[in-house]
Design a protein around this motif. Structure first.
Motif, mmCIF file in Angstrom:
data_model
loop_
_atom_site.group_PDB
_atom_site.id
_atom_site.type_symbol
_atom_site.label_atom_id
_atom_site.label_comp_id
_atom_site.label_asym_id
_atom_site.label_seq_id
_atom_site.Cartn_x
_atom_site.Cartn_y
_atom_site.Cartn_z
ATOM 1 N N ASN A 119 53.172 2.909 67.205
ATOM 2 C CA ASN A 119 53.828 2.590 65.122
ATOM 3 C C ASN A 119 52.254 3.269 64.773
ATOM 4 N N LEU A 120 51.046 3.999 65.751
ATOM 5 C CA LEU A 120 49.987 4.583 65.181
ATOM 6 C C LEU A 120 49.489 4.417 64.015
ATOM 7 N N LEU A 121 48.962 3.191 63.944
ATOM 8 C CA LEU A 121 47.800 2.647 63.578
ATOM 9 C C LEU A 121 46.278 2.182 64.710
ATOM 10 N N PHE A 122 46.862 2.419 65.392
ATOM 11 C CA PHE A 122 46.204 3.823 66.552
ATOM 12 C C PHE A 122 45.711 4.531 66.944
ATOM 13 N N GLY A 123 45.126 5.644 66.860
ATOM 14 C CA GLY A 123 45.171 6.833 67.375
ATOM 15 C C GLY A 123 45.758 7.675 66.353
ATOM 16 N N LYS A 124 45.515 9.125 66.524
ATOM 17 C CA LYS A 124 45.751 9.774 64.903
ATOM 18 C C LYS A 124 47.941 9.629 64.613
ATOM 19 N N ASP A 125 47.526 9.174 63.343
ATOM 20 C CA ASP A 125 49.215 9.496 62.521
ATOM 21 C C ASP A 125 49.248 10.479 62.455
ATOM 22 N N SER A 126 50.496 11.430 63.660
ATOM 23 C CA SER A 126 51.382 12.570 63.355
ATOM 24 C C SER A 126 51.639 13.301 61.741
ATOM 25 N N LEU A 127 52.337 11.707 61.067
ATOM 26 C CA LEU A 127 52.609 12.055 59.395
ATOM 27 C C LEU A 127 52.133 11.744 58.714
ATOM 28 N N ILE A 128 50.967 11.306 58.971
ATOM 29 C CA ILE A 128 49.545 12.150 57.749
ATOM 30 C C ILE A 128 48.997 13.468 58.010
ATOM 31 N N GLN A 129 49.593 14.204 59.115
ATOM 32 C CA GLN A 129 48.980 15.445 59.586
ATOM 33 C C GLN A 129 49.921 16.622 59.079
ATOM 34 N N LYS A 130 51.474 15.818 59.292
ATOM 35 C CA LYS A 130 52.041 16.698 59.301
ATOM 36 C C LYS A 130 53.437 15.896 58.965
ATOM 37 N N PRO A 131 53.612 16.030 57.584
ATOM 38 C CA PRO A 131 54.658 14.848 57.043
ATOM 39 C C PRO A 131 55.911 15.432 56.872
ATOM 40 N N LEU A 132 57.013 14.021 57.214
ATOM 41 C CA LEU A 132 58.090 14.841 57.640
ATOM 42 C C LEU A 132 59.140 15.403 56.340
ATOM 43 N N PHE A 133 60.277 15.612 56.559
ATOM 44 C CA PHE A 133 61.247 16.215 54.909
ATOM 45 C C PHE A 133 60.702 16.491 54.217
ATOM 46 N N LYS A 134 59.405 18.078 53.967
ATOM 47 C CA LYS A 134 58.294 18.532 53.252
ATOM 48 C C LYS A 134 58.968 18.848 51.592
ATOM 49 N N HIS A 135 60.284 18.689 51.467
ATOM 50 C CA HIS A 135 61.389 19.862 50.909
ATOM 51 C C HIS A 135 62.107 18.184 50.111
ATOM 52 N N MET A 136 61.358 16.568 50.378
ATOM 53 C CA MET A 136 62.111 15.857 49.709
ATOM 54 C C MET A 136 61.259 14.961 48.419
ATOM 55 N N ALA A 137 62.406 14.992 47.707
ATOM 56 C CA ALA A 137 61.654 14.175 46.654
ATOM 57 C C ALA A 137 60.542 12.834 46.654
ATOM 58 N N SER A 138 59.586 13.054 45.661
ATOM 59 C CA SER A 138 58.180 12.156 46.024
ATOM 60 C C SER A 138 59.501 10.640 45.806
ATOM 61 N N GLU A 139 60.300 10.718 45.611
ATOM 62 C CA GLU A 139 60.217 9.118 45.451
ATOM 63 C C GLU A 139 61.360 8.490 46.646
ATOM 64 N N ASP A 140 62.026 9.233 46.806
ATOM 65 C CA ASP A 140 62.807 9.164 47.867
ATOM 66 C C ASP A 140 61.972 9.080 49.491
ATOM 67 N N TYR A 141 60.952 10.285 49.860
ATOM 68 C CA TYR A 141 60.485 10.028 50.718
ATOM 69 C C TYR A 141 59.178 8.705 50.386
ATOM 70 N N SER A 142 58.879 7.926 49.212
ATOM 71 C CA SER A 142 57.775 6.711 49.159
ATOM 72 C C SER A 142 59.118 6.399 49.527
ATOM 73 N N PHE A 143 60.393 5.826 49.257
ATOM 74 C CA PHE A 143 61.681 5.166 50.083
ATOM 75 C C PHE A 143 61.388 4.557 52.108
ATOM 76 N N VAL A 144 61.008 6.127 52.340
ATOM 77 C CA VAL A 144 61.431 6.253 53.671
ATOM 78 C C VAL A 144 60.159 6.178 54.446
ATOM 79 N N VAL A 145 58.723 6.223 53.519
ATOM 80 C CA VAL A 145 57.899 5.487 54.503
ATOM 81 C C VAL A 145 58.168 3.903 54.423
ATOM 82 N N ASN A 146 58.106 3.665 53.274
ATOM 83 C CA ASN A 146 58.385 1.964 53.065
ATOM 84 C C ASN A 146 59.083 1.667 54.041
ATOM 85 N N ASP A 147 60.756 2.195 54.421
ATOM 86 C CA ASP A 147 61.068 1.639 55.195
ATOM 87 C C ASP A 147 61.097 1.203 56.631
#
Length: 329
Positions: A119-147
């Motif tokens: 779950n990338l709590l140790f090691g490098k977090d690839s979703l910080i280095q290269k976020p998914l869904f670059k063109h997704m609205a910030s509000e929608d992306y926030s929902f994905v991250v929370n989920d």
């Protein structure tokens, strides 16, 4: 009386006995120096290893140490560091594939560490280095991250031992910090950090600071942006700054706004002083600023365990940075 004395001596000897056994192997690093560090709560980064030795001809080693409570333990070999979350009476078996930052853990601690690394709590977090869904609205992306965070917490409760309050707190705080950085990274890649509402970290209790991810998120929120493992204090134009008034205002803001979190406040203010020693030697005319901040910290927290460390580290940094800042003849 003699019997009581024997009991006391035996008790002290028992207290000093190791209660954690580590058996590991760094593949591809025969006869290489390794070090073991224990991250204690509320400690500044400057720490000495609790163990230092060499691996055998196959990169293997055995080590014993004592923990009084669950702690994050880092094993480092020739620049490659792997993290573990261990508690008293744990036995850790791991194998680290050549030049990998993701160890293969076996034995009773395997489930927890598989969760932390998967779950990338140790090691490098690839979703910080290269976020998914670059063109997704910030509000929608926030929902994905929370989920994703909710799913990770449910996996932890389902698959791991949840009897340790320390480990539960570590996971909760780490997931909060992870959410913060993933959302922040998505905004940055869209170039929206300046025009969007800032991402706010959910403040947890003082005990949450045991998580490095949560602590780094706190520093990012209060000091500036976080990049490559360092927090950089920035001015209004985003440049590296030695503006003394900015540092003083930041110190005052942390002191006032975090009154409900005394240990968190003390740690962040200690970090403020520490980082000022890194910045101001480059502006020699403002060299007194970090010293003044340190004196303020000593007045505010006269019994702080960080004072001696800050004084020692600050003196060394000032000397070193002064030499760097001097023009070559």
């Amino acid at each position: 009386m003699r019997y009581l004395l024997v009991l006391l001596i035996g008790g002290f000897q028992g207290f000093a006995q190791p209660n954690v056994h580590i058996q590991g192997r760094f593949e591809g690093f025969p006869s290489s120096q390794y070090q073991i560090f224990v991250k204690t709560p509320f400690s500044l980064p400057m720490q000495e290893p609790v163990c230092k030795a060499r691996t055998d001809a196959e990169g293997g080693f055995k080590a014993d140490l004592r923990l009084e409570s669950p702690q994050r333990v880092t094993v480092e070999c020739l620049g490659y560091a792997v993290d573990f979350l261990l508690k008293p009476n744990d036995t850790l078996y791991f194998r680290n594939p050549s030049r990998s930052l993701c160890p293969i853990v076996q034995g009773p601690t395997a489930c927890l560490h598989r969760f932390l690394y998967e779950n990338l709590l140790f090691g490098k977090d690839s979703l910080i280095q290269k976020p998914l869904f670059k063109h997704m609205a910030s509000e929608d992306y926030s929902f994905v991250v929370n989920d994703l965070c909710i799913q990770a917490w449910e996996r932890f409760q389902r698959d791991c031992d949840t009897n340790s309050l320390y480990i539960n707190t570590f996971v909760t705080a780490s997931l909060e910090g992870q959410k913060f950085f993933r959302k922040q990274a998505h905004l940055q890649i869209q170039g929206e950090t300046a025009k969007s509402e800032p991402i706010r970290l959910k403040m947890l209790g003082d005990e949450a600071i045991i998580s490095d991810i949560y602590l780094n998120a706190l520093q990012s929120q209060w000091f500036g942006y976080y990049t490559m493992g360092a927090v950089v204090v920035t001015g209004s134009n985003g440049s590296f700054t030695a503006d003394s008034t900015l540092w003083e205002r930041r110190y005052n803001s942390i002191y006032e706004d975090l009154r409900k979190f005394p240990k968190t406040r003390e740690m962040l203010l200690a970090q403020t002083v520490r980082r000022s020693f890194l910045v101001f030697p480059y502006a020699l005319e403002k060299e007194k600023v970090p010293t003044q901040l340190l004196e303020r910290f000593k007045e505010d927290f006269p019994r702080s365990p960080h004072i001696k460390e800050l004084e020692t580290e600050g003196t060394e940094l000032l000397k070193r940075m002064r030499r760097i800042a001097q023009p070559k003849k």
